[in-house]
Design an enzyme around this catalytic site. Structure first.
Site, PDB file in Angstrom:
ATOM      1  CD  GLU A  76      -3.070  -1.421   5.546  1.00 30.62           C
ATOM      2  OE1 GLU A  76      -3.306  -2.490   6.143  1.00 30.62           O
ATOM      3  OE2 GLU A  76      -2.566  -0.430   5.685  1.00 30.62           O
ATOM      4  CD  GLU A  77      -1.398   2.149   7.761  1.00 30.00           C
ATOM      5  OE1 GLU A  77      -2.075   1.587   8.494  1.00 30.00           O
ATOM      6  OE2 GLU A  77      -0.020   1.764   7.482  1.00 30.00           O
TER       7      GLU A  77
ATOM      8  CG  HIS B 142      -0.480   0.038   2.699  1.00 26.90           C
ATOM      9  ND1 HIS B 142      -0.098   1.242   3.213  1.00 26.90           N
ATOM     10  CD2 HIS B 142      -0.211  -0.832   3.454  1.00 26.90           C
ATOM     11  CE1 HIS B 142       0.151   0.884   4.457  1.00 26.90           C
ATOM     12  NE2 HIS B 142       0.236  -0.408   4.572  1.00 26.90           N
TER      13      HIS B 142
ATOM     14  CG  HIS C 182       1.172   2.463  12.630  1.00 30.15           C
ATOM     15  ND1 HIS C 182      -0.146   2.230  13.004  1.00 30.15           N
ATOM     16  CD2 HIS C 182       1.229   2.286  11.321  1.00 30.15           C
ATOM     17  CE1 HIS C 182      -0.600   1.378  12.079  1.00 30.15           C
ATOM     18  NE2 HIS C 182       0.212   1.555  10.972  1.00 30.15           N
TER      19      HIS C 182
ATOM     20  CG  ASP D 274       2.705   0.161   7.906  1.00 26.53           C
ATOM     21  OD1 ASP D 274       2.314  -0.424   6.685  1.00 26.53           O
ATOM     22  OD2 ASP D 274       2.170   0.547   8.790  1.00 26.53           O
TER      23      ASP D 274
ATOM     24  CG  ASP E  93       0.700  -3.943   5.121  1.00 29.66           C
ATOM     25  OD1 ASP E  93       1.792  -2.856   5.230  1.00 29.66           O
ATOM     26  OD2 ASP E  93      -0.307  -3.674   5.509  1.00 29.66           O
TER      27      ASP E  93
END
Length: 490
Positions: free
Chosen positions: A353-354, A307, A451, A319, A381
């Site tokens: 995606e998140e 993504h 994140h 990520d 991912d």
């Protein structure tokens, strides 16, 4: 990474651990176009063929697999995926859903893959647009201290003057329920221990609503990570219908434990929280699609993916910039070698995606009429650290084929085929019975940086990315070129 709207994405990267997928039987057949092997007239189903025949067929790709590996790891393409990722993330930065940076990222990748000689197009989608705004938190009592925070995706903001309230520290949802009467008009701090991402992320996903049910005015949640250097982690949270929406953010492990110690001593804790977070109308965006058309069955597809969006911190290098880049690099390696598989190889760089696989779900809704022609879906991912194997969900017959395919990866020592392919973006296909595969890497450090502001190129290693690219390209090419599609049990 990982479902919002329906089921928080947060839990989705692990949701397949209990899912047994199947797969369908189909047509086609192996040999790479540059080889001299003749194409048989009638395609048969793998379930009707002897295991020895399948093994011999796959083993015939040993030379081409080695060519791909040599090019990726030792040849002219060495470190290319790393350089591409560095240029992309350094140029664009982070890319949260609905942002201008995400628009720039999509344009960047469309241009870059087009210049690479691939067939590229964009497919429109509508995606969530949450904006963080300015945010801060400070502990006023029992002493003054600034608290590092990151608001959680889809959180509401505080009033302009902020929220000043006493704190209730709990370690579990069960403790919160026991102490419900103490939570009224308080800021609830969750200091839950980290067990695993799949289990502990429930506090990030549902903490705000659970606290609101007992009268809390806001929540601060210990970041979902086993390791911290005073770094908060963001991610998506999921408000429950019919429950008051209260502001919610993550704090660091260090600050959660500090407030827990104060609470254990019976000291009164007061915090002022200010958040400007808000959700804007859904934004226009795109899934980015690049292809090498199959020479015999272009309508049949092996799909690789990662993504393109990220959270609004760090660079989104891990990520999921790495997963996106190796999914592009796999096509580049195959193109550079002059290979063209029997079926189409399609790389999809998902958007949003998140926010719960939003772009991928819309892609599935648009293309599910072609379900029987999707041979294999692949997603990376969980980082592009040192690869250790391939995770796979499919029928027993399909698994036997994939066991032979991963044997071709012996030169890079990644011949393990593990259970349970996973990935937010490929989950709709897998749930519909399409075989699915995901990259398994040595990911012990993944949730250290996940994140956070720490998700930068410094986390990445070029040699690891070479190996991941080689694995991704070999598996995708061989499956796309085999005589038959992978069998599905339904």
């Amino acid at each position: 990474m990982a479902w919002e709207g329906r089921l928080p994405f947060l839990l989705s990267i692990f949701m397949f651990l209990s899912m047994l997928s199947s797969l369908s039987d189909c047509h086609p057949h192996p040999a790479w176009p540059v080889s001299s092997r003749a194409v048989t007239a009638a395609a048969t189903n793998y379930t009707a063929r002897k295991a020895s025949d399948v093994a011999a067929e796959v083993a015939g790709y040993a030379d081409v697999a080695k060519q791909i590996i040599d090019l990726a790891v030792f040849g002219a393409a060495q470190n290319r995926s790393y350089r591409r990722l560095a240029d992309f993330t350094d140029t664009i930065g982070n890319r949260v859903s609905g942002s201008h940076n995400l628009d720039l990222a999509i344009k960047y990748m469309h241009n870059a893959m087009t210049q690479d000689g691939l067939d590229v197009h964009l497919e429109p989608v509508k995606i969530p647009h949450w904006v963080r705004g300015k945010e801060s938190a400070e502990m006023i009592a029992p002493r003054a201290k600034n608290l590092a925070i990151l608001g959680l995706g889809s959180s509401v903001g505080t009033p302009p003057e902020g929220i000043k309230a006493e704190v209730l520290v709990v370690q579990s949802f069960e403790e919160l329920k026991r102490r419900a009467s103490e939570a009224v008009d308080k800021i609830v701090v969750f200091n839950q221990p980290f067990v695993s991402y799949g289990e502990t992320v429930a506090y990030r996903a549902y903490g705000a609503s659970e606290a609101a049910k007992v009268g809390a005015v806001a929540t601060l949640i210990r970041s979902i990570t086993p390791f911290s250097i005073n770094s908060p982690h963001t991610g998506l949270q999921d408000y429950q219908d019919g429950v008051k929406r209260i502001p919610t953010a993550c704090i660091t492990i260090e600050d959660a434990e500090l407030m827990w110690r104060f609470a254990q001593r019976g000291q009164k804790i007061v915090v002022r929280l200010t958040m400007e977070a808000k959700t804007l109308p859904d934004a226009d965006s795109f899934n980015t699609v690049a292809e090498i058309k199959g020479w015999q069955h272009p309508e049949q597809v092996v799909l690789l993916s990662g993504h393109l969006d990220s959270w609004d911190v760090g660079q989104g290098a891990m990520d999921d910039g790495g997963g996106a880049m190796i999914s592009w690099e796999a096509l580049s390696l195959i193109k550079d070698l002059g290979l063209r598989p029997r079926r189409t190889l399609r790389t999809v760089l998902w958007t949003a995606e998140e926010q719960g696989g939003v772009g991928a779900q819309q892609y599935y809704d648009l293309h599910k009429a072609n379900l029987s022609n999707i041979d294999l879906v692949m997603e990376s991912d969980l980082g592009t650290f040192t690869p250790v194997g391939l995770q796979f969900t499919g029928s027993d017959a399909a698994r036997k084929v994939m066991e032979e395919v991963v044997k071709l990866l012996a030169p890079i020592n990644t011949t393990k085929l593990e259970a349970h392919g996973e990935g937010t973006d490929i989950s709709p296909w897998m749930q519909a019975g399409v075989p699915g595969a995901s990259l398994h890497v040595a990911d012990s450090r993944y949730f250290w940086f996940h994140h956070t502001e720490g998700d930068t190129m410094t986390v990445q290693d070029p040699q690891d990315m070479n190996l991941c690219s080689a694995l991704w390209a070999v598996v995708a090419y061989v499956v796309a070129d085999l005589q038959d599609m992978l069998h599905r049990s339904c």
